[in-house]
Design an enzyme around this catalytic site. Structure first.
Site, PDB file in Angstrom:
ATOM      1  CG  ASP A  33      41.261 -17.762  15.940  1.00  0.00           C
ATOM      2  OD1 ASP A  33      40.237 -18.460  15.459  1.00  0.00           O
ATOM      3  OD2 ASP A  33      41.657 -16.946  14.886  1.00  0.00           O
ATOM      4  CB  SER A  68      32.340  -5.189  10.830  1.00  0.00           C
ATOM      5  OG  SER A  68      31.977  -5.344   9.443  1.00  0.00           O
ATOM      6  CE  LYS A 115      32.443  -3.718   6.383  1.00  0.00           C
ATOM      7  NZ  LYS A 115      33.826  -3.385   7.198  1.00  0.00           N
TER       8      LYS A 115
END
Length: 552
Positions: free
Chosen positions: A316, A305, A330
């Site tokens: 990224d 999460s 998740k």
């Protein structure tokens, strides 16, 4: 590789990892909630049907029933038809569920452990009410307010219920202590107890800082900022951020921490739900305290999460090198909704996506049971040991801000894979852990030698204290009393690992969390790989700074 996955240390901890990940996930603040106008008629029909059935049962069923229990059961079964993370928390459990994330609670301030139906004090929290009145590590709590809690099948949940209470209220404890022939009675006044989510922060060497975040709770960002500032003052030039086993929590705390590392106004995360009500885009917006400097992030299968939001944002944006194993997977956001009776619905209202557009959520199409077995299935397939056992669909291929290939659809895949080391793990060792023998032995040993440790600086303990064969024989004897059959080959195989755990847990009682982690990490191969990966992290950071530097 261990051929018996059912008996690994990982398996002993697996229920905890999954329970935390499923229970706490990513949360956002609750708002008012209304039924969709498109389904208003169907919702009304469903409500009337449920009301009628419950009324008939209450009025006409042959036996007396507990209507509240029936309702809670029906709600739980209904939610199983949705996703694995939408959940219902009964009013009786809500205070403990919330305290995990709220950052503090009212209690007596101890870390405890239940062993053989006995409650042992692992350590009183520094400055807390229990430490103030003189409760010590190794004490056994046998009565609370005159009620016997030893030898009656006591559970951690029941202990929490008895020890927590309103600030200012008093609780009487009956304590058994070594060298004392009679129980000792203490009256402890409950107080606000901080629940720390940054487990530890310290310098690994003269230039390398280490921060471990256990979850993302109310106070996590403030704790992180304090830790980061402390390390920078100590000369930190590079950082290991440890998110292993972190099941998530509040999304905004994770994004604020990401903002401390990411410069400019680059995207951190975005969410997409039904319609646009719960859609959001989160960007970096502040001048962070560590926007430049080598950064390595540790993750594993227990990182879920909000942990994945933070790791995904840093990956990224090419800001950090990710080391470890594939994360939990998740990518759903829950909104906590308080209900009239004090219970709470945590409803999935959107999916989150990393800056490159990746959804981290793994599939739950095969049902809750299969979803819950995902971690075990990864183990059985060899994913914890061989990177090439992991297969991602090419359709889920994405690119980082500098063009590196990353994948979506099932957790964050690390840049540097580290296999799980089970070479020292045996069935015998697992049984010792399962019975809490190692921790109990360490607490008792500390209590027996408290005066010696009070005079011993930690550096002396680290370099000179040895776990003796006599100490190991004490563990073996205790294990035998619990009908754990001694197996010499297995014991010899696990001996060094067992020594490390005993020494680390003694350090926990004598020197606190930093002492524990410093000793425990002597055998932490993932951390060692992180330290060896700063060269690659440096190249990543160099390209990041060159490509994304902004004028002052």
């Amino acid at each position: 590789m261990d051929n018996n996955p059912k008996n690994s240390v990982f398996q002993v901890r697996l229920p905890i990892i999954i329970a935390l990940a499923l229970s706490f996930g990513v949360l956002i603040g609750a708002n008012s909630f209304k039924a969709s106008p498109n389904n208003a008629q169907q919702t009304a029909k469903g409500y009337l049907k449920f009301r009628d059935i419950l009324s008939y049962i209450d009025r006409d069923y042959v036996d007396t029933v507990n209507v509240e229990e029936l309702t809670d059961f029906a709600i739980a079964k209904m939610l199983e038809k949705l996703d694995p993370h939408t959940s219902y928390i009964p009013a009786s459990e809500i205070s403990i569920a919330r305290s995990y994330l709220e950052g503090n609670f009212d209690g007596i301030g101890i870390e405890f452990n239940v062993f053989r139906d006995t409650v042992y004090v692992v350590a009183p929290l520094s400055g807390g009410p229990s430490e103030t009145v003189g409760i010590q590590a190794g004490d056994k709590i046998v009565k609370v307010n005159g009620e016997n809690i030893a030898g009656v099948g006591i559970t951690t949940q029941k202990v929490l219920e008895k020890l927590r209470g309103t600030k200012g209220s008093k609780v009487q404890l009956s304590i058994l202590r070594k060298a004392q022939t009679k129980p000792m009675n203490f009256v402890v006044t409950r107080h606000k107890i901080p629940s720390h989510s940054v487990d530890v922060s310290y310098m690994l060497d003269k230039q390398t800082g280490y921060i471990k975040i256990a979850r993302f709770a109310n106070n996590t960002y403030a704790e992180f900022k304090e830790a980061l500032s402390k390390l920078k003052k100590s000369g930190m030039q590079r950082l290991v951020l440890d998110l292993r086993g972190n099941p998530g929590g509040y999304m905004d705390r994770a994004t604020k921490i990401a903002d401390e590392f990411i410069s400019g106004n680059k995207k951190i995360v975005y969410t997409d739900g039904k319609g646009t009500k719960y859609d959001s885009d989160t960007y970096a917006k502040v001048k962070g305290e560590f926007e430049e400097g080598k950064l390595v992030v540790l993750i594993d299968e227990g990182s879920a999460s909000a942990s994945e939001i933070l790791a995904g944002a840093l990956q990224d944006n090419d800001r950090a090198l990710i080391v470890g194993r594939r994360s939990f997977g998740k990518g759903l956001v829950q909104m906590p909704i308080s209900l009239n009776d004090g219970s709470e619905l945590r409803l999935t209202i959107s999916r989150y996506y990393t800056p490159s557009g990746r959804s981290i959520q793994k599939s739950y199409k095969k049902g809750t049971e299969e979803y819950g077995n995902d971690i075990l299935n990864r183990y059985k397939k060899g994913e914890f040991f061989h990177q090439d056992s992991i297969r991602f669909d090419d359709s889920l291929k994405y690119k980082t801000i500098n063009g590196r290939i990353v994948y979506g659809g099932g957790g964050i895949m690390p840049d540097v894979f580290v296999s799980r080391d089970t070479s020292d793990v045996t069935n015998y060792l697992n049984q010792l852990f399962a019975k809490n023998l190692v921790r109990k032995f360490a607490v008792n040993y500390f209590q027996d030698h408290r005066k010696e440790f009070e005079k011993m600086p930690f550096e002396d303990y680290k370099t000179s204290f040895l776990v003796s064969d006599k100490m190991l024989q004490g563990i073996i004897k205790e294990a035998s009393s619990l009908k754990i059959v001694y197996k010499e080959k297995e014991f010899e195989r696990s001996k060094d690992l067992l020594k490390n755990h005993i020494k680390a847990y003694i350090a926990r009682s004598a020197y606190g969390s930093e002492g524990f982690y410093t000793i425990f990490q002597e055998r932490d191969r993932e951390l060692k790989q992180a330290l060896q990966s700063f060269g690659r992290a440096g190249l990543l950071e160099k390209n990041y700074v060159q490509a994304h530097s902004v004028p002052e």
